[in-house]
Scaffold this motif. Structure first.
Motif, PDB file in Angstrom:
ATOM      1  N   GLY A  43       0.855  -1.200   0.000  1.00 56.33           N
ATOM      2  CA  GLY A  43       0.000   0.000   0.000  1.00 56.33           C
ATOM      3  C   GLY A  43       0.877   1.232   0.000  1.00 56.33           C
ATOM      4  O   GLY A  43       2.107   1.124   0.022  1.00 56.33           O
ATOM      5  N   ASP A  44       0.251   2.391  -0.012  1.00 56.49           N
ATOM      6  CA  ASP A  44       1.025   3.636  -0.021  1.00 56.49           C
ATOM      7  C   ASP A  44       1.468   3.969   1.399  1.00 56.49           C
ATOM      8  O   ASP A  44       0.681   4.463   2.215  1.00 56.49           O
ATOM      9  CB  ASP A  44       0.161   4.764  -0.597  1.00 56.49           C
ATOM     10  CG  ASP A  44       0.872   6.096  -0.531  1.00 56.49           C
ATOM     11  OD1 ASP A  44       2.086   6.116  -0.228  1.00 56.49           O
ATOM     12  OD2 ASP A  44       0.218   7.127  -0.767  1.00 56.49           O
ATOM     13  N   THR A  45       2.722   3.683   1.688  1.00 58.00           N
ATOM     14  CA  THR A  45       3.218   3.860   3.061  1.00 58.00           C
ATOM     15  C   THR A  45       3.870   5.234   3.273  1.00 58.00           C
ATOM     16  O   THR A  45       4.548   5.434   4.271  1.00 58.00           O
ATOM     17  CB  THR A  45       4.251   2.761   3.409  1.00 58.00           C
ATOM     18  OG1 THR A  45       5.278   2.794   2.416  1.00 58.00           O
ATOM     19  CG2 THR A  45       3.627   1.387   3.462  1.00 58.00           C
ATOM     20  N   SER A  46       3.648   6.173   2.325  1.00 54.01           N
ATOM     21  CA  SER A  46       4.337   7.466   2.474  1.00 54.01           C
ATOM     22  C   SER A  46       3.895   8.207   3.744  1.00 54.01           C
ATOM     23  O   SER A  46       4.630   9.045   4.254  1.00 54.01           O
ATOM     24  CB  SER A  46       4.158   8.339   1.229  1.00 54.01           C
ATOM     25  OG  SER A  46       2.814   8.452   0.893  1.00 54.01           O
ATOM     26  N   SER A  47       2.696   7.880   4.257  1.00 55.36           N
ATOM     27  CA  SER A  47       2.255   8.577   5.471  1.00 55.36           C
ATOM     28  C   SER A  47       2.773   7.883   6.740  1.00 55.36           C
ATOM     29  O   SER A  47       2.561   8.376   7.848  1.00 55.36           O
ATOM     30  CB  SER A  47       0.728   8.621   5.498  1.00 55.36           C
ATOM     31  OG  SER A  47       0.235   7.295   5.555  1.00 55.36           O
ATOM     32  N   ARG A  64      12.107   0.904   3.767  1.00 53.60           N
ATOM     33  CA  ARG A  64      11.151   1.391   2.766  1.00 53.60           C
ATOM     34  C   ARG A  64      11.502   0.839   1.402  1.00 53.60           C
ATOM     35  O   ARG A  64      12.690   0.792   1.036  1.00 53.60           O
ATOM     36  CB  ARG A  64      11.235   2.912   2.660  1.00 53.60           C
ATOM     37  CG  ARG A  64      10.473   3.644   3.699  1.00 53.60           C
ATOM     38  CD  ARG A  64      10.378   5.124   3.312  1.00 53.60           C
ATOM     39  NE  ARG A  64       9.855   5.890   4.419  1.00 53.60           N
ATOM     40  CZ  ARG A  64       8.563   5.956   4.723  1.00 53.60           C
ATOM     41  NH1 ARG A  64       7.677   5.315   4.003  1.00 53.60           N
ATOM     42  NH2 ARG A  64       8.156   6.664   5.761  1.00 53.60           N
ATOM     43  N   GLN A  66       9.356   1.960  -1.319  1.00 50.05           N
ATOM     44  CA  GLN A  66       9.003   3.141  -2.102  1.00 50.05           C
ATOM     45  C   GLN A  66       9.546   4.385  -1.442  1.00 50.05           C
ATOM     46  O   GLN A  66       9.689   4.430  -0.224  1.00 50.05           O
ATOM     47  CB  GLN A  66       7.488   3.261  -2.194  1.00 50.05           C
ATOM     48  CG  GLN A  66       6.925   2.403  -3.300  1.00 50.05           C
ATOM     49  CD  GLN A  66       5.415   2.493  -3.339  1.00 50.05           C
ATOM     50  OE1 GLN A  66       4.812   3.148  -2.499  1.00 50.05           O
ATOM     51  NE2 GLN A  66       4.835   1.832  -4.296  1.00 50.05           N
ATOM     52  N   LYS A  70       5.837  11.452  -3.129  1.00 50.95           N
ATOM     53  CA  LYS A  70       5.025  10.866  -4.208  1.00 50.95           C
ATOM     54  C   LYS A  70       4.946  11.768  -5.410  1.00 50.95           C
ATOM     55  O   LYS A  70       5.271  11.386  -6.527  1.00 50.95           O
ATOM     56  CB  LYS A  70       3.596  10.649  -3.689  1.00 50.95           C
ATOM     57  CG  LYS A  70       3.388   9.295  -3.070  1.00 50.95           C
ATOM     58  CD  LYS A  70       2.026   9.208  -2.442  1.00 50.95           C
ATOM     59  CE  LYS A  70       0.945   9.017  -3.491  1.00 50.95           C
ATOM     60  NZ  LYS A  70      -0.392   8.976  -2.861  1.00 50.95           N
ATOM     61  N   SER A  73       8.124  12.282  -7.188  1.00 53.89           N
ATOM     62  CA  SER A  73       8.823  11.068  -7.601  1.00 53.89           C
ATOM     63  C   SER A  73       8.600  10.693  -9.063  1.00 53.89           C
ATOM     64  O   SER A  73       7.497  10.844  -9.593  1.00 53.89           O
ATOM     65  CB  SER A  73       8.356   9.910  -6.715  1.00 53.89           C
ATOM     66  OG  SER A  73       8.741   8.691  -7.285  1.00 53.89           O
ATOM     67  N   THR A  75       8.571   7.716 -10.061  1.00 52.99           N
ATOM     68  CA  THR A  75       7.744   6.504 -10.087  1.00 52.99           C
ATOM     69  C   THR A  75       6.299   6.853 -10.429  1.00 52.99           C
ATOM     70  O   THR A  75       5.608   6.097 -11.082  1.00 52.99           O
ATOM     71  CB  THR A  75       7.764   5.838  -8.686  1.00 52.99           C
ATOM     72  OG1 THR A  75       9.107   5.846  -8.228  1.00 52.99           O
ATOM     73  CG2 THR A  75       7.236   4.425  -8.724  1.00 52.99           C
ATOM     74  N   PHE A  76       5.860   8.009  -9.934  1.00 55.18           N
ATOM     75  CA  PHE A  76       4.453   8.367 -10.133  1.00 55.18           C
ATOM     76  C   PHE A  76       4.225   9.262 -11.335  1.00 55.18           C
ATOM     77  O   PHE A  76       3.119   9.403 -11.820  1.00 55.18           O
ATOM     78  CB  PHE A  76       3.896   9.009  -8.854  1.00 55.18           C
ATOM     79  CG  PHE A  76       3.908   8.048  -7.704  1.00 55.18           C
ATOM     80  CD1 PHE A  76       2.871   7.148  -7.524  1.00 55.18           C
ATOM     81  CD2 PHE A  76       4.990   8.004  -6.822  1.00 55.18           C
ATOM     82  CE1 PHE A  76       2.892   6.235  -6.477  1.00 55.18           C
ATOM     83  CE2 PHE A  76       5.023   7.092  -5.786  1.00 55.18           C
ATOM     84  CZ  PHE A  76       3.966   6.199  -5.615  1.00 55.18           C
TER      85      PHE A  76
END
Ligand code: PEP
Ligand code: MN
Length: 338
Positions: A43-47, A64, A66, A70, A73, A75-76
């Protein structure tokens, strides 16, 4: 994100970590080996702050997969971001030169330098009106009067202006009067300022902090972009190291790292990195060769009497010679300079 538990972690401790992540709506895959529990977090673990995971008992290691930024990056967003200002398309496979004095000192000074750098091919004019100085007794800039003089120089030459903002209360004025708003190295982690600049519709030139890692720098860009302003230009301006011979240590590899990690344009400041005018030309050529999208360079008509950073400022004649050499390099690279 991969979480490795200590060998001696109890099954209750492993379960607690797993449940906490499931509660945060992540998928948790058990990839344990023979000796310890290992979880893959999907999942999106940026938080997620990795320190919060380390705070749980039994955790050995958190890695990490990723990057935590975001919007900045690659990647996105795969394609390079191009920031359009006046005739410049920063990031579009061109090499944009921003030039001018460290500080605006007088109308004659700023207009004269603007004309000179324009004649040699600079596409934007720099000049500080609000100056972040180490000593409160040093020249602090002409402030609002300096902004007015920059506007006059723009009127006379057509060059868009780049100047540094130091506080949130000046944002409306800068949005009205300035073409590119510079965030200086000392304010790279002024998060209140970054958040406020996320709400404006003007390109932001974000300098790397004096001791900032590349990830911290990109996280600062993320602050601006998260607010909705995606027109961010990064600027490598040298970092503080143990070396005293130069003012800072120019980290040219950071340009390559940023190009890999991010789609944002990145330029180099050879003046503040070296702190010596004698090094400016060679470092500018190196910046072009390494693939930077441009430079921001200090040019002064009378460096001996400059009110700030005369020691690292080149004269207009030297600037013209340097531009010819830069053009030779950008030609080889198939990049446009003018
Ligand atoms: C400047 O560009 O004049 C300046 C103060 O730069 P930095 O924030 O990189 O020190
Ligand atoms: Mn300066």
């Amino acid at each position: 994100m991969i979480i490795k538990m200590l060998e001696k972690a109890t099954s209750e401790e492993c379960q607690k970590v797993k449940e906490l992540l499931i509660k945060k709506n992540f998928q948790v895959k058990d990839i344990s080996g023979d000796t310890c529990c290992v979880f893959g977090v999907v999942g999106d673990t940026s938080s997620v702050d990795t320190n919060d995971i380390y705070a749980l008992s039994g955790v050995s290691n958190v890695t990490r997969i990723q990057v935590p930024f975001k919007k900045a990056s690659r990647t996105f967003k795969h394609e390079d971001t191009i920031v359009n200002v006046g005739d410049a398309k920063i990031g579009e496979g061109t090499f944009t030169v921003i030039a001018g004095p460290c500080s605006v000192e007088s109308k004659e000074q700023i207009v004269g330098i603007a004309k000179d750098v324009k004649a040699s091919g600079a596409l934007l004019l720099r000049g500080g009106a609000f100056k972040p100085r180490t000593s409160p007794y040093s020249f602090q800039g002409l402030e609002l009067e300096g902004l007015e003089l920059l506007k006059e120089a723009r009127k006379e030459t057509g060059l868009p202006i780049v100047t540094e903002i130091m506080s949130v209360d000046l944002i409306d004025t800068f949005v009205k009067d300035v073409d590119v708003i510079q965030v200086g190295a000392r304010n790279m982690q002024n998060f209140a300022l970054l958040k406020a600049l996320g709400k404006v519709n003007k390109p932001i030139l974000l300098k790397r902090g004096l001791s900032a890692t590349i990830e911290e720098w990109l996280m600062s860009a993320e602050y601006i972009m998260a607010g909705g302003n995606e027109n961010v230009i990064l600027c490598e301006r040298g970092i503080r190291t143990f070396e005293k011979y130069t003012r800072n240590t120019l980290d040219l590899s950071a340009v390559l790292a940023v190009k890999e990690l991010s789609h944002l344009p990145v330029i180099v400041d050879p003046s503040h990195s070296a702190g010596k005018w004698q090094m400016v030309e060679k470092l500018s050529l190196a910046a072009a060769a390494v693939g930077a999208d441009g430079i921001i360079v200090e040019v002064h008509n009378d460096p001996e009497h400059a009110l700030c950073d005369g020691n690292q400022s080149i004269k207009p004649k030297k600037f013209a010679e340097m531009m010819a050499k830069i053009e030779a390099i950008t030609d080889v690279l198939g990049k446009k300079l003018r």
